[in-house]
Design a protein around this motif. Structure first.
Motif, PDB file in Angstrom:
ATOM      1  N   MET A   1      -2.780  -7.709 -19.156  1.00  0.00           N
ATOM      2  CA  MET A   1      -1.434  -7.413 -18.501  1.00  0.00           C
ATOM      3  C   MET A   1      -0.846  -6.298 -19.274  1.00  0.00           C
ATOM      4  N   PRO A   2      -0.281  -5.280 -18.529  1.00  0.00           N
ATOM      5  CA  PRO A   2       0.689  -4.110 -19.220  1.00  0.00           C
ATOM      6  C   PRO A   2       1.613  -4.426 -20.077  1.00  0.00           C
ATOM      7  N   ARG A   3       1.920  -3.920 -21.176  1.00  0.00           N
ATOM      8  CA  ARG A   3       3.058  -4.105 -21.985  1.00  0.00           C
ATOM      9  C   ARG A   3       4.379  -3.592 -21.362  1.00  0.00           C
ATOM     10  N   ASN A   4       4.117  -2.384 -20.794  1.00  0.00           N
ATOM     11  CA  ASN A   4       5.243  -1.915 -20.126  1.00  0.00           C
ATOM     12  C   ASN A   4       5.220  -2.207 -18.472  1.00  0.00           C
ATOM     13  N   ALA A   5       5.866  -3.311 -18.042  1.00  0.00           N
ATOM     14  CA  ALA A   5       5.648  -3.773 -16.611  1.00  0.00           C
ATOM     15  C   ALA A   5       6.896  -3.108 -15.778  1.00  0.00           C
ATOM     16  N   ALA A   6       7.531  -2.421 -16.085  1.00  0.00           N
ATOM     17  CA  ALA A   6       8.882  -2.005 -15.362  1.00  0.00           C
ATOM     18  C   ALA A   6       8.487  -1.051 -14.062  1.00  0.00           C
ATOM     19  N   LEU A   7       9.095  -1.555 -13.141  1.00  0.00           N
ATOM     20  CA  LEU A   7       8.694  -0.847 -11.918  1.00  0.00           C
ATOM     21  C   LEU A   7       9.667   0.157 -11.070  1.00  0.00           C
ATOM     22  N   GLY A   8       9.560   0.949 -10.591  1.00  0.00           N
ATOM     23  CA  GLY A   8      10.292   1.986  -9.773  1.00  0.00           C
ATOM     24  C   GLY A   8      10.638   1.197  -8.424  1.00  0.00           C
ATOM     25  N   ASP A   9      11.600   1.652  -7.633  1.00  0.00           N
ATOM     26  CA  ASP A   9      12.107   1.072  -6.424  1.00  0.00           C
ATOM     27  C   ASP A   9      10.922   1.052  -5.464  1.00  0.00           C
ATOM     28  N   LEU A  10      10.142   2.271  -5.318  1.00  0.00           N
ATOM     29  CA  LEU A  10       9.091   2.390  -4.411  1.00  0.00           C
ATOM     30  C   LEU A  10       7.648   1.515  -4.903  1.00  0.00           C
ATOM     31  N   GLU A  11       7.735   1.513  -6.323  1.00  0.00           N
ATOM     32  CA  GLU A  11       6.512   0.688  -6.848  1.00  0.00           C
ATOM     33  C   GLU A  11       6.793  -0.776  -6.712  1.00  0.00           C
ATOM     34  N   ARG A  12       7.952  -1.248  -6.709  1.00  0.00           N
ATOM     35  CA  ARG A  12       8.386  -2.810  -6.316  1.00  0.00           C
ATOM     36  C   ARG A  12       7.997  -2.974  -4.852  1.00  0.00           C
ATOM     37  N   VAL A  13       8.179  -1.989  -3.931  1.00  0.00           N
ATOM     38  CA  VAL A  13       7.833  -2.407  -2.427  1.00  0.00           C
ATOM     39  C   VAL A  13       6.657  -2.419  -2.237  1.00  0.00           C
ATOM     40  N   VAL A  14       5.880  -1.481  -2.806  1.00  0.00           N
ATOM     41  CA  VAL A  14       4.331  -1.461  -2.730  1.00  0.00           C
ATOM     42  C   VAL A  14       3.597  -2.628  -3.532  1.00  0.00           C
ATOM     43  N   MET A  15       4.160  -3.107  -4.531  1.00  0.00           N
ATOM     44  CA  MET A  15       3.773  -4.446  -5.191  1.00  0.00           C
ATOM     45  C   MET A  15       4.055  -5.678  -4.204  1.00  0.00           C
ATOM     46  N   ASP A  16       5.285  -5.563  -3.842  1.00  0.00           N
ATOM     47  CA  ASP A  16       5.362  -6.904  -2.725  1.00  0.00           C
ATOM     48  C   ASP A  16       4.636  -6.770  -1.825  1.00  0.00           C
ATOM     49  N   THR A  17       4.211  -5.814  -1.301  1.00  0.00           N
ATOM     50  CA  THR A  17       3.368  -5.672  -0.181  1.00  0.00           C
ATOM     51  C   THR A  17       1.935  -6.265  -0.783  1.00  0.00           C
ATOM     52  N   LEU A  18       1.501  -5.975  -1.883  1.00  0.00           N
ATOM     53  CA  LEU A  18       0.078  -6.412  -2.371  1.00  0.00           C
ATOM     54  C   LEU A  18       0.236  -7.548  -2.603  1.00  0.00           C
ATOM     55  N   TRP A  19       1.332  -8.067  -2.882  1.00  0.00           N
ATOM     56  CA  TRP A  19       1.431  -9.714  -3.376  1.00  0.00           C
ATOM     57  C   TRP A  19       1.478 -10.628  -1.852  1.00  0.00           C
ATOM     58  N   THR A  20       2.268  -9.857  -1.010  1.00  0.00           N
ATOM     59  CA  THR A  20       2.416 -10.741   0.276  1.00  0.00           C
ATOM     60  C   THR A  20       1.124 -10.650   1.298  1.00  0.00           C
ATOM     61  N   HIS A  21       0.648  -9.256   1.268  1.00  0.00           N
ATOM     62  CA  HIS A  21      -0.371  -9.084   2.226  1.00  0.00           C
ATOM     63  C   HIS A  21      -1.819  -8.856   1.763  1.00  0.00           C
ATOM     64  N   GLY A  22      -1.735  -8.986   0.472  1.00  0.00           N
ATOM     65  CA  GLY A  22      -3.163  -8.588  -0.041  1.00  0.00           C
ATOM     66  C   GLY A  22      -4.155  -9.920  -0.194  1.00  0.00           C
ATOM     67  N   PRO A  23      -5.361  -9.830  -0.718  1.00  0.00           N
ATOM     68  CA  PRO A  23      -5.794  -8.817  -1.491  1.00  0.00           C
ATOM     69  C   PRO A  23      -6.545  -7.786  -0.633  1.00  0.00           C
ATOM     70  N   GLN A  24      -7.084  -6.730  -1.385  1.00  0.00           N
ATOM     71  CA  GLN A  24      -8.012  -5.556  -0.883  1.00  0.00           C
ATOM     72  C   GLN A  24      -7.363  -4.942   0.339  1.00  0.00           C
TER      73      GLN A  24
END
Length: 125
Positions: A1-24
């Protein structure tokens, strides 16, 4: 797990998409499933996914000419890492920082905290 897990706004939206609709998910899959964003260029999403992979927040595997992306951890694990990182960076009294945080907690949040502490104590005994 990365030590600096801060996300920008667009990174957060992309991660939410990976969590909701992922994997792969491919870049196109992410674009097609993203919510709450205006039209973004394919290359923008590709760059964000590449950056997330370099940060260790997403994993990618080659699928022909494309990459498929998966969140490297759960939302909860990422939040825990961010909290721990913040507490580790407190130069002053960590307990005092936690007290300030908890002063604003709702009764329901305090109940959740008590339940979580009880669960951790059960695991460690």
């Amino acid at each position: 797990m990365p030590r600096n897990a801060a996300l920008g706004d667009l990174e957060r939206v992309v991660m939410d998409t990976l969590w909701t609709h992922g994997p792969q998910l491919t870049v196109r899959d992410v674009m097609d499933r993203m919510e709450g964003t205006k039209e973004l260029a394919y290359t923008t999403i590709m760059t964000v996914l590449d950056r997330l992979a370099k940060k260790g927040l997403a994993q990618r595997t080659r699928d022909g000419r494309a990459w498929r992306y998966t969140a490297a951890s759960t939302r909860e694990a990422l939040a825990a890492t961010a909290l721990r990182s913040t507490l580790e960076n407190v130069q002053a009294d960590r307990r005092l920082a936690m007290m300030h945080f908890l002063d604003d907690a709702s009764p329901a949040e305090l109940d959740d905290l008590r339940a979580a502490l009880a669960e951790v104590e059960r695991r460690h005994t």
